[in-house]
Scaffold this motif. Structure first.
Motif, PDB file in Angstrom:
ATOM      1  N   SER A 113       0.822  -1.218   0.000  1.00 50.43           N
ATOM      2  CA  SER A 113       0.000   0.000   0.000  1.00 50.43           C
ATOM      3  C   SER A 113       0.856   1.268   0.000  1.00 50.43           C
ATOM      4  O   SER A 113       0.589   2.204   0.761  1.00 50.43           O
ATOM      5  CB  SER A 113      -0.954   0.000   1.199  1.00 50.43           C
ATOM      6  N   GLY A 114       1.896   1.275  -0.806  1.00 45.54           N
ATOM      7  CA  GLY A 114       2.705   2.478  -0.935  1.00 45.54           C
ATOM      8  C   GLY A 114       3.709   2.693   0.174  1.00 45.54           C
ATOM      9  O   GLY A 114       4.212   3.809   0.342  1.00 45.54           O
ATOM     10  N   HIS A 115       4.036   1.644   0.935  1.00 48.72           N
ATOM     11  CA  HIS A 115       4.979   1.791   2.038  1.00 48.72           C
ATOM     12  C   HIS A 115       5.995   0.658   2.026  1.00 48.72           C
ATOM     13  O   HIS A 115       5.645  -0.511   1.876  1.00 48.72           O
ATOM     14  CB  HIS A 115       4.237   1.821   3.381  1.00 48.72           C
ATOM     15  N   ILE A 116       7.261   1.030   2.165  1.00 48.54           N
ATOM     16  CA  ILE A 116       8.370   0.075   2.192  1.00 48.54           C
ATOM     17  C   ILE A 116       8.733  -0.200   3.645  1.00 48.54           C
ATOM     18  O   ILE A 116       9.024   0.729   4.400  1.00 48.54           O
ATOM     19  CB  ILE A 116       9.570   0.641   1.428  1.00 48.54           C
ATOM     20  N   SER A 117       8.732  -1.465   4.019  1.00 52.97           N
ATOM     21  CA  SER A 117       8.954  -1.809   5.422  1.00 52.97           C
ATOM     22  C   SER A 117      10.324  -2.425   5.691  1.00 52.97           C
ATOM     23  O   SER A 117      10.805  -2.386   6.820  1.00 52.97           O
ATOM     24  CB  SER A 117       7.869  -2.785   5.905  1.00 52.97           C
ATOM     25  N   LEU A 137      14.316   4.107  -3.728  1.00 53.50           N
ATOM     26  CA  LEU A 137      13.076   3.540  -3.198  1.00 53.50           C
ATOM     27  C   LEU A 137      12.220   4.584  -2.484  1.00 53.50           C
ATOM     28  O   LEU A 137      11.004   4.399  -2.341  1.00 53.50           O
ATOM     29  CB  LEU A 137      13.394   2.398  -2.227  1.00 53.50           C
ATOM     30  N   GLY A 138      12.844   5.689  -2.058  1.00 56.21           N
ATOM     31  CA  GLY A 138      12.078   6.731  -1.379  1.00 56.21           C
ATOM     32  C   GLY A 138      10.960   7.275  -2.239  1.00 56.21           C
ATOM     33  O   GLY A 138       9.950   7.785  -1.718  1.00 56.21           O
ATOM     34  N   PHE A 139      11.088   7.170  -3.565  1.00 49.58           N
ATOM     35  CA  PHE A 139      10.035   7.640  -4.460  1.00 49.58           C
ATOM     36  C   PHE A 139       8.764   6.787  -4.355  1.00 49.58           C
ATOM     37  O   PHE A 139       7.689   7.227  -4.762  1.00 49.58           O
ATOM     38  CB  PHE A 139      10.525   7.624  -5.909  1.00 49.58           C
ATOM     39  N   PHE A 140       8.890   5.562  -3.853  1.00 51.92           N
ATOM     40  CA  PHE A 140       7.733   4.674  -3.777  1.00 51.92           C
ATOM     41  C   PHE A 140       7.034   4.740  -2.418  1.00 51.92           C
ATOM     42  O   PHE A 140       6.040   4.061  -2.212  1.00 51.92           O
ATOM     43  CB  PHE A 140       8.161   3.230  -4.064  1.00 51.92           C
ATOM     44  N   GLY A 231      -2.470   2.392  -8.014  1.00 48.56           N
ATOM     45  CA  GLY A 231      -1.799   3.536  -8.628  1.00 48.56           C
ATOM     46  C   GLY A 231      -0.382   3.196  -9.044  1.00 48.56           C
ATOM     47  O   GLY A 231       0.362   2.529  -8.316  1.00 48.56           O
ATOM     48  N   LEU A 232       0.016   3.678 -10.225  1.00 52.42           N
ATOM     49  CA  LEU A 232       1.359   3.433 -10.755  1.00 52.42           C
ATOM     50  C   LEU A 232       2.055   4.773 -10.954  1.00 52.42           C
ATOM     51  O   LEU A 232       1.547   5.655 -11.652  1.00 52.42           O
ATOM     52  CB  LEU A 232       1.268   2.683 -12.090  1.00 52.42           C
ATOM     53  N   ILE A 233       3.220   4.925 -10.345  1.00 51.59           N
ATOM     54  CA  ILE A 233       3.995   6.160 -10.496  1.00 51.59           C
ATOM     55  C   ILE A 233       4.636   6.184 -11.881  1.00 51.59           C
ATOM     56  O   ILE A 233       5.427   5.308 -12.224  1.00 51.59           O
ATOM     57  CB  ILE A 233       5.081   6.265  -9.416  1.00 51.59           C
TER      58      ILE A 233
END
Length: 370
Positions: A113-117, A137-140, A231-233
């Motif tokens: 859901s748009g968060h990198i863990s 990866l900060g862009f995601f 959603g796709l960046i």
């Protein structure tokens, strides 16, 4: 008329099925072009500045529903040391080759859901290289709320656990969503920061009332295309500016400007699986300081045993600036500044005694009225 009505209903149903919440399809491979750069200087004509650029291609593929791989290719570094308008960025093939040897190895990250863990990499991959991957990866790491146009929340990013302010705007024709994110670095509960050169600093209420010496601004702008999967960046741009002014001197601030951009090149079905060797956890998105003694990013020099080096530089600068300011010695001034940041209090005392009675040095450091 019925056919027209049917087409409208189909289009409406399709739009209702589109989702803006960020997601990656584990059965797809996404290829992006990434560029980033950083520049340091005073922003004053005829004064030297330093900087660096990086460009590469990034391929992201699914491993499982929540785990993805990242691979970097066509990596190139460029560096800048000189005067803006007079000097250009120069290719750095040795540095590119050295970094590429580690970046070519696959990285793994968990994404929901748009968060990198979590980020994983081979044990031999250095934290410096992992920090580069964190920047990509900060862009995601984006929180999308379709029920609110303006919202704020606290989330983890490369700067730490900070407050983000969001504003969204939908294109009525393409249904693309433009998301603007502004990160408040003054509102971080867990900030990725380290303070150097504070040997004689005294923190008091008066200094706090006059304001911090560092002023920061961070802004990201995303273009998100809605799909049935999420959603796709398709494009992202980040800009960070930091102004540092010791003692809050007006017009004498040291400036850092960092820019990065990512553009989607294509999406394809994932082919054969990527082979992975042993991997270990590298933490989350928060920037990790590798070596506090390292001299990156301003000027490359050895910071071991800084006191005698600083003394020699002070004597040299006092001599070359005896009659007029020599702007060509800006590089030596920056080197001296960096050395003084790592000198402990005892070292400053030793330097003070060394220069006692030296009029040339006193004039350089304190001015003609001392």
């Amino acid at each position: 008329m019925r056919r027209l009505l049917l087409c409208c209903l189909v289009a409406l149903a399709t739009c209702q099925n589109l989702r803006y919440e960020l997601a990656l399809n584990p059965r797809k491979t996404y290829e992006y072009k990434y560029e980033g750069g950083v520049n340091f200087g005073l922003g004053i004509p005829n004064l030297a500045e330093a900087g660096m650029r990086i460009s590469c291609k990034v391929k992201i593929s699914g491993i499982s529903d929540q785990t993805f791989s990242l691979q970097v290719s066509e990596l190139a570094f460029q560096e800048f040391n000189g005067f803006p308008g007079k000097n250009d960025f120069n290719a750095s093939p040795k540095l590119s080759q050295r970094i590429a040897a580690q970046l070519i190895k696959p990285f793994m990250f968990d994404y929901t859901s748009g968060h990198i863990s979590a980020i994983h990499a081979s044990p031999e991959v250095s934290d410096t290289v992992v920090n580069i991957v964190r920047g990509i990866l900060g862009f995601f790491q984006v929180t999308v709320k379709t029920t609110q146009r303006i919202y704020e929340l606290v989330e983890v990013g490369i700067h730490g656990k900070c407050q983000s302010n969001y504003a969204t705007e939908e294109n009525v024709e393409t249904h693309d969503l433009t998301i603007t994110q502004v990160v408040d670095l003054n509102g971080c509960s867990e900030k990725a920061a380290i303070y150097r050169g504070m040997a004689t600093a005294v923190v008091d209420e008066v200094a706090k009332q006059r304001g911090e010496s560092i002023i920061s601004a961070v802004r990201y702008v995303y273009t998100v295309k809605p799909t049935a999967e999420g959603g796709l960046i398709t494009r992202a741009h980040g800009l960070e500016q930091q102004h540092f002014s010791p003692f809050n001197v007006k017009g004498g601030s040291f400036k850092m400007e960092a820019m990065k951009e990512m553009v989607l090149l294509g999406v394809s079905d994932t082919g054969r699986a990527v082979l992975y060797g042993p991997m270990e956890s590298k933490g989350n998105l928060v920037y990790k300081f590798v070596n506090a003694e390292a001299n990156v990013p301003i000027m490359m020099q050895n910071l071991e045993n800084p006191v005698p080096k600083a003394i020699e530089l002070v004597k040299h600068l006092a001599e070359v600036n005896k009659y007029e300011i020599d702007s060509a010695r800006t590089e030596d001034t920056i080197k001296l500044y960096q050395l003084l940041r790592v000198v402990p209090y005892e070292g400053l005392e030793a330097m003070w005694k060394e220069f006692a009675g030296n009029e040339g040095v006193q004039t350089l450091v304190f001015g003609h009225d001392c």
